[in-house]
Each structure stands twice: as C-alpha cells, then as structure tokens.
Design a protein around this motif. Structure first.
Motif, PDB file in Angstrom:
ATOM      1  N   ALA A   1      12.052  -2.450 -42.457  1.00 51.99           N
ATOM      2  CA  ALA A   1      13.046  -2.527 -43.527  1.00 51.99           C
ATOM      3  C   ALA A   1      12.637  -3.522 -44.613  1.00 51.99           C
ATOM      4  CB  ALA A   1      14.399  -2.921 -42.942  1.00 51.99           C
ATOM      5  N   VAL A   2      11.649  -4.349 -44.353  1.00 52.56           N
ATOM      6  CA  VAL A   2      11.242  -5.376 -45.318  1.00 52.56           C
ATOM      7  C   VAL A   2      10.604  -4.781 -46.578  1.00 52.56           C
ATOM      8  CG1 VAL A   2       9.707  -7.349 -45.646  1.00 52.56           C
ATOM      9  CG2 VAL A   2      11.094  -7.182 -43.581  1.00 52.56           C
ATOM     10  N   PRO A   3       9.623  -3.879 -46.490  1.00 54.72           N
ATOM     11  CA  PRO A   3       9.006  -3.366 -47.728  1.00 54.72           C
ATOM     12  C   PRO A   3       9.985  -2.713 -48.713  1.00 54.72           C
ATOM     13  CG  PRO A   3       7.624  -2.832 -45.856  1.00 54.72           C
ATOM     14  CD  PRO A   3       8.896  -3.388 -45.308  1.00 54.72           C
ATOM     15  N   PRO A   4      10.924  -1.856 -48.259  1.00 53.23           N
ATOM     16  CA  PRO A   4      11.879  -1.317 -49.252  1.00 53.23           C
ATOM     17  C   PRO A   4      12.759  -2.394 -49.885  1.00 53.23           C
ATOM     18  CG  PRO A   4      11.876   0.066 -47.301  1.00 53.23           C
ATOM     19  CD  PRO A   4      11.069  -1.146 -46.980  1.00 53.23           C
ATOM     20  N   LEU A   5      13.119  -3.416 -49.096  1.00 52.56           N
ATOM     21  CA  LEU A   5      13.917  -4.501 -49.674  1.00 52.56           C
ATOM     22  C   LEU A   5      13.113  -5.296 -50.701  1.00 52.56           C
ATOM     23  CD1 LEU A   5      15.788  -5.822 -46.515  1.00 52.56           C
ATOM     24  CD2 LEU A   5      16.737  -4.498 -48.411  1.00 52.56           C
ATOM     25  N   LEU A   6      11.859  -5.575 -50.376  1.00 44.28           N
ATOM     26  CA  LEU A   6      11.011  -6.286 -51.342  1.00 44.28           C
ATOM     27  C   LEU A   6      10.756  -5.463 -52.599  1.00 44.28           C
ATOM     28  CD1 LEU A   6       8.347  -8.025 -49.076  1.00 44.28           C
ATOM     29  CD2 LEU A   6      10.246  -9.065 -50.318  1.00 44.28           C
ATOM     30  N   ALA A   7      10.631  -4.160 -52.439  1.00 45.57           N
ATOM     31  CA  ALA A   7      10.406  -3.296 -53.605  1.00 45.57           C
ATOM     32  C   ALA A   7      11.607  -3.334 -54.549  1.00 45.57           C
ATOM     33  CB  ALA A   7      10.138  -1.861 -53.148  1.00 45.57           C
ATOM     34  N   ARG A   8      12.785  -3.519 -53.988  1.00 45.53           N
ATOM     35  CA  ARG A   8      13.978  -3.585 -54.834  1.00 45.53           C
ATOM     36  C   ARG A   8      14.159  -4.971 -55.459  1.00 45.53           C
ATOM     37  NH1 ARG A   8      14.397   0.483 -51.610  1.00 45.53           N
ATOM     38  NH2 ARG A   8      15.801   2.216 -51.979  1.00 45.53           N
ATOM     39  N   LEU A   9      13.604  -6.004 -54.821  1.00 45.15           N
ATOM     40  CA  LEU A   9      13.777  -7.357 -55.334  1.00 45.15           C
ATOM     41  C   LEU A   9      12.699  -7.767 -56.343  1.00 45.15           C
ATOM     42  CD1 LEU A   9      14.776  -9.221 -52.048  1.00 45.15           C
ATOM     43  CD2 LEU A   9      16.267  -8.500 -53.915  1.00 45.15           C
ATOM     44  N   VAL A  10      11.600  -7.045 -56.375  1.00 48.85           N
ATOM     45  CA  VAL A  10      10.506  -7.381 -57.296  1.00 48.85           C
ATOM     46  C   VAL A  10      10.940  -7.078 -58.724  1.00 48.85           C
ATOM     47  CG1 VAL A  10       8.173  -6.704 -58.009  1.00 48.85           C
ATOM     48  CG2 VAL A  10       8.703  -7.020 -55.602  1.00 48.85           C
ATOM     49  N   PHE A  11      10.578  -7.973 -59.630  1.00 49.82           N
ATOM     50  CA  PHE A  11      10.885  -7.744 -61.041  1.00 49.82           C
ATOM     51  C   PHE A  11       9.899  -6.718 -61.600  1.00 49.82           C
ATOM     52  CE2 PHE A  11      10.201  -8.796 -65.554  1.00 49.82           C
ATOM     53  CZ  PHE A  11      11.487  -8.545 -66.007  1.00 49.82           C
ATOM     54  N   TRP A  12      10.426  -5.578 -61.992  1.00 47.34           N
ATOM     55  CA  TRP A  12       9.605  -4.493 -62.530  1.00 47.34           C
ATOM     56  C   TRP A  12       9.684  -4.560 -64.049  1.00 47.34           C
ATOM     57  CZ3 TRP A  12       6.896  -1.574 -59.096  1.00 47.34           C
ATOM     58  CH2 TRP A  12       7.312  -1.600 -57.770  1.00 47.34           C
ATOM     59  N   ASP A  13       8.567  -4.550 -64.719  1.00 42.30           N
ATOM     60  CA  ASP A  13       8.587  -4.603 -66.181  1.00 42.30           C
ATOM     61  C   ASP A  13       8.046  -3.315 -66.795  1.00 42.30           C
ATOM     62  OD1 ASP A  13       6.379  -5.616 -64.886  1.00 42.30           O
ATOM     63  OD2 ASP A  13       5.612  -6.618 -66.659  1.00 42.30           O
ATOM     64  N   SER A  14       8.343  -2.192 -66.163  1.00 41.15           N
ATOM     65  CA  SER A  14       7.972  -0.896 -66.740  1.00 41.15           C
ATOM     66  C   SER A  14       9.232  -0.038 -66.855  1.00 41.15           C
ATOM     67  CB  SER A  14       6.908  -0.219 -65.871  1.00 41.15           C
ATOM     68  OG  SER A  14       7.373  -0.088 -64.558  1.00 41.15           O
ATOM     69  N   ALA A  15       9.056   1.185 -67.254  1.00 36.35           N
ATOM     70  CA  ALA A  15      10.209   2.073 -67.495  1.00 36.35           C
ATOM     71  C   ALA A  15      10.973   2.334 -66.189  1.00 36.35           C
ATOM     72  CB  ALA A  15       9.726   3.388 -68.088  1.00 36.35           C
ATOM     73  N   THR A  16      12.233   2.663 -66.322  1.00 37.32           N
ATOM     74  CA  THR A  16      13.076   2.883 -65.148  1.00 37.32           C
ATOM     75  C   THR A  16      12.634   4.078 -64.319  1.00 37.32           C
ATOM     76  OG1 THR A  16      14.603   3.624 -66.883  1.00 37.32           O
ATOM     77  CG2 THR A  16      15.331   1.853 -65.445  1.00 37.32           C
TER      78      THR A  16
END
Length: 116
Positions: free
Chosen positions: A37-52
């Motif tokens: 469950a950690v990788p999906p949670l980290l993917a949501r917490l990472v600041f993404w600076d590209s298009a939605t």
C-alpha cells in the motif's frame, strides 16, 4: 468401531520448519499487504508538476503495479501455506485403511470365458 486405525509401530516425525512457516505466514501476509500500500500512497503525496492527465495516468500505473504485486504476494503466501500444511499432515501419524476380505484369496478363480 474405530474410525481411524493407526499403523502399529509407526513413529511420528517431530515438528520442524513447517510449523515455524505456518506461524509466520499471517504476519508475512499482513506486513506484505501493508508494504504494497506504500507506493500508491507515495504516488499521491508526491508533488507533480505536469498536467493533470499525465499525473492521473502515472498514479493509475502505480496502482496497477501495486495491485498486481499484491495479488502475487497473496498467491505466494497461500501456496507456501499449502505446502507447509501438507508437510505437517504427512509428518503426522500413519493410518491403516479398513481391509476387506477377498472371496477367492487362496485360490483365485479363472476369468470367465466369452461366448459368442
């Protein structure tokens, strides 16, 4: 009538590694599930600076990989559990099946000949 007749003279094998494995499996199942469950949670917490749309696609990809590894983990734990259980049962006491008397045990009858 005794339902289970133990084989006389059979010595049971002492428990070994299979008992340890069976005791560890619930913890390994829970720990592995939480780690997946950690990788999906980290993917949501990472600041993404590209298009939605790209962010959503990346998060979806991480989710798919995490789910596939989670199902693989459950399958491996289940398979190892089945193997350890089989070894545990095979190390247990030996049983004798009920014998049945053969009518012609001393002098076997000749097979019946076919007539046309």
């Amino acid at each position: 009538m005794n339902l289970f007749n133990r084989l006389p003279g059979f010595v049971e094998t002492p428990p070994g590694l299979e008992r340890t494995i069976l005791r560890l499996l619930p913890r390994l199942l829970l720990l592995g599930t939480l780690l997946m469950a950690v990788p999906p949670l980290l993917a949501r917490l990472v600041f993404w600076d590209s298009a939605t749309a790209e962010v959503a696609a990346s998060i979806t990809l991480v989710d798919i990989y995490a789910i596939s590894v989670l199902v693989l983990h459950w399958t491996v734990v289940f398979t190892v559990g089945i193997g350890a259980f089989i070894v545990m049962v095979m190390k247990g006491p030996a049983y004798v099946a009920d014998a049945y008397a053969l009518d012609d045990a001393d002098t076997p009858a000749a097979p019946a000949s076919r007539t046309k």
